[in-house]
Design an enzyme around this catalytic site. Sequence first.
Site, PDB file in Angstrom:
ATOM      1  N   GLU A 222      -8.632  13.865  30.171  1.00 32.16           N
ATOM      2  CA  GLU A 222      -9.938  13.291  30.487  1.00 32.16           C
ATOM      3  C   GLU A 222     -10.568  12.821  29.183  1.00 32.16           C
ATOM      4  OE1 GLU A 222     -14.239  14.074  32.645  1.00 32.16           O
ATOM      5  OE2 GLU A 222     -12.521  15.338  33.125  1.00 32.16           O
ATOM      6  N   HIS A 224     -13.788  11.288  29.311  1.00 32.84           N
ATOM      7  CA  HIS A 224     -15.112  10.920  29.816  1.00 32.84           C
ATOM      8  C   HIS A 224     -16.116  10.893  28.660  1.00 32.84           C
ATOM      9  CE1 HIS A 224     -18.132  11.609  33.357  1.00 32.84           C
ATOM     10  NE2 HIS A 224     -18.347  10.500  32.695  1.00 32.84           N
ATOM     11  N   GLU A 267     -11.116  10.056  34.739  1.00 35.67           N
ATOM     12  CA  GLU A 267     -12.248   9.455  34.026  1.00 35.67           C
ATOM     13  C   GLU A 267     -11.939   9.141  32.565  1.00 35.67           C
ATOM     14  OE1 GLU A 267     -15.386  12.293  34.730  1.00 35.67           O
ATOM     15  OE2 GLU A 267     -16.027  11.246  36.529  1.00 35.67           O
ATOM     16  N   GLU A 337     -13.562  13.007  44.486  1.00 36.75           N
ATOM     17  CA  GLU A 337     -14.726  13.873  44.329  1.00 36.75           C
ATOM     18  C   GLU A 337     -15.833  13.343  45.231  1.00 36.75           C
ATOM     19  OE1 GLU A 337     -15.984  14.417  40.257  1.00 36.75           O
ATOM     20  OE2 GLU A 337     -13.919  14.528  39.527  1.00 36.75           O
ATOM     21  N   TYR A 338     -16.514  14.251  45.928  1.00 35.99           N
ATOM     22  CA  TYR A 338     -17.693  13.869  46.712  1.00 35.99           C
ATOM     23  C   TYR A 338     -18.523  15.110  46.966  1.00 35.99           C
ATOM     24  CZ  TYR A 338     -16.073  15.756  51.250  1.00 35.99           C
ATOM     25  OH  TYR A 338     -15.685  16.577  52.287  1.00 35.99           O
ATOM     26  N   ASN A 400     -25.268  21.845  24.439  1.00 33.22           N
ATOM     27  CA  ASN A 400     -24.682  22.395  25.666  1.00 33.22           C
ATOM     28  C   ASN A 400     -25.100  21.525  26.837  1.00 33.22           C
ATOM     29  OD1 ASN A 400     -27.157  23.608  27.117  1.00 33.22           O
ATOM     30  ND2 ASN A 400     -27.332  24.427  25.027  1.00 33.22           N
ATOM     31  N   PHE A 404     -24.587  22.591  34.044  1.00 32.07           N
ATOM     32  CA  PHE A 404     -23.784  21.563  34.703  1.00 32.07           C
ATOM     33  C   PHE A 404     -22.416  22.087  35.143  1.00 32.07           C
ATOM     34  CE2 PHE A 404     -21.938  17.302  35.315  1.00 32.07           C
ATOM     35  CZ  PHE A 404     -22.965  16.753  36.064  1.00 32.07           C
ATOM     36  N   ASN A 407     -21.672  24.314  39.680  1.00 38.44           N
ATOM     37  CA  ASN A 407     -21.676  23.283  40.724  1.00 38.44           C
ATOM     38  C   ASN A 407     -20.603  23.546  41.783  1.00 38.44           C
ATOM     39  OD1 ASN A 407     -19.491  22.706  39.092  1.00 38.44           O
ATOM     40  ND2 ASN A 407     -20.351  20.825  38.256  1.00 38.44           N
TER      41      ASN A 407
END
Length: 826
Positions: A222, A224, A267, A337-338, A400, A404, A407
């Site tokens: 990844e 991202h 991503e 993802e959703y 940080n 997040f 989830n």
Amino acid sequence: LARRGAGEDLLDVVADCTADGTLKVRVDLRDDGGGDGRRRVAATLTARGAGGKVLWKEERPADAAPVREGERQHRPTKNSPDFIRSDAPGITRIALSGRADGVAPWSAETPVLYDLAVELRSADGGAVLQREVLPVGFRTVTVEDGTLRVNGRTITVCGVNRHEHDDELGKAVTVASMEEDIRILKRNNFNAVRTSHYPNHPAFYSLCDTYGMYVVDEANLEAHGTRPMGALVSSLPWRDAIVARATRMVARDRNHPSVIAWSIGNEAGRGAGLEHARALVRAMDPTRPVQYEGGGACLYGTGRTELTDVVCPMYPSAGEHRVMGGDGGARPVIMCEYSHAMGNSNGNADEYWETIWDKTLPRVQGGFVWDMVDQGIKRVDAVSKTEYWAYGGDYGDHPNDKNFCINGLFFPDRTPHPAVAEFKRLQQPVHLSILDGTGALTVGAAALTLGVENRYTFLALDHLHFKYEIVSDASPDALASGTCKIMEEDATLVVRGLKEGALLAAVAAAIAARRPSPRLFFNVASSLRDDAPWASRGHVVSQHQFPLTLPSLGTVVARRAFMDSIAGGPVRRPEIVRRAGHVAVAIGGREVLGVDAATGCLTSYRPDADEAKLMGSLAPNFTRAATDNDRGGAELPARSNPILRWLYSKYLSHDVRWKEAGLSASCPPVVTCREIGAESFASKVHPGGVECVEIRASCVATAARGTAELFDVTTTYRVYPDARLEVDQAIVPRSAAVLSLPSLPRVGVTAVLHPSLTRIAYGGAGPHECYPDRRASAAVGVHRTSPADMHVPYVVPSENGHRCDCAWAEFADASGAGGLRVEATG
């Protein structure tokens, strides 16, 4: 596989076992200089269980020519597991193949495994030099006519993204916890996992093989946040690492039947490194599709580029999701993802599943919720000694991402969020429907019949037991119950023997002290007939609720009058009492209700001689604690950028916009009464038109900071001779700031109850927390709870505990006495 120190060793075994019983076994042997090359390789397939019946066997000499670099169909980079250097010891590749008759195909619903034993033997076949046994499943994965198919049938992906996490051990997860994760998912009608965003521990795949769980295996890649997106995967120095991570994953996991697709990363944009990795993955394993999503909903084609065999968008809206499924494409649509499960969330999931189950959109095949578990770490506060789950910043770490990583659908200890019940309901493999399309069932015919749709891909419904209950929102007890018969040949569920007269008698008894016109429902549940590896006999697999009507109900249930409690006794007329700053109502010389003339709010309500149970307020309420989705990430440090702050305040964060409009939970609007009046009127519900009292307060709600008038509020209190209180409240938005909001945090009232009222019963949807956009799983009935049980302790405190469709609620003390009853009149 394990390597021996001398002679020819088994280096690798690749087993391609398809649903028709065909086996293709590739064995790589390594000659490290100690052997003479005259060996034999034998492969045996046996059934599991007593006896271990041999289903297929082949043996041949290890006489194939050595495999060298130039003979490869592709040339991986030096870090790829399939790369053989020109100066490496010789590798001999042996191919065995055949067909095993009578094998059962593997799927997530029917996870049948067999044992494939591969032996390296001496030249005469007498001595076994090395033996490896691997579980195999016979299954075929294809993309045909725009759909992803397993064993020739289109599947529905009821998936979740899963991080490896333990709230005490961090990433060092135990095999026992992996197994429990799979069992939990199976019990809640999930059938697929995406290993976001790295290959998992090898034991996890073996458990998925055993229990039956589809896996999208994702490479540890990844990038991202790189700018520009795709910079890393386009960089030549990074290509070897990108390719190695993908190809090593394939080489390690390709024998697992649970793996139905490869993901080359997440991503990271687009670039030559990913193109090369994709090509090598396809060359190493042409039997599975390859997917990749490059950067979120706004970037890189929302999972629709040339790098993916599956359209795998990330967080499309429900409308966009439906459009994707009907755009005439040739690839399956499966959301990678959703429904971001951060805190109190997962609203509107029913809209996605309405599309997924739509038979006119066969390419739409499900998705993977983000994600499974809140990634909090258990800590104990040094001062209070209270245990809590820590997240970003709790360790003094800077920078940080705060919470997040919190989830998941489950708390860090795997306790489910209320949203888990919603996905269990939406993903359930049995669907029932009312055949005549009226929207309600009617008792009176010889039999009550529902349409049945089996949403399993491979299983019939004979492993399930079906039972029904007829319930009301007037009594916690079922009015009738029994078993149902499934007629799979004509796809119906039939209930016979329901007698309207018996039900009417049960209804009349149930509502004697409840609502005069109860709502009736027909509930159907299916459960396991026998124990399964992931759940015990009786585990509920599916649940349905349908409105029920009794044609004669209105003639049997008499309308309850307000004044039943004083029938035959003297009628005491409510009287208006006016004092400075206060308007009250007294009955028989005792004050039963008081209203503050300055605020228009209740000061007390005391319908009997006992201590007041409603201690005041009934003030209009326009605020609530924000959820993570309300905040929308506006609190993260990256939002210090002034441009981002402006975007969040104008478009992205509901919470920011609410606060700017004067709707802050910590500083709520102030209600001021402009005019208050009281008058007596003749009650139309009491014989003789006994006078009752009405108090009307015309108020305005003003922003606590500033002078903006946000709402007009008109509250009407009506007190009847039996001290019954009826309250109506009309609210009209006033300010332009409020009118421009996309939504309001809340429109309601705040009631202050006596602290002894800890026993709660209500007629409404439950038993768990539900909301208007997340209530498919909540059944209407009579539910019992308490303030403590209604609270949902989300890791980050937020709005919680809501219940929908409540017709009434009762509050009592621990002994069940001294109650207060509230009914909805609209």
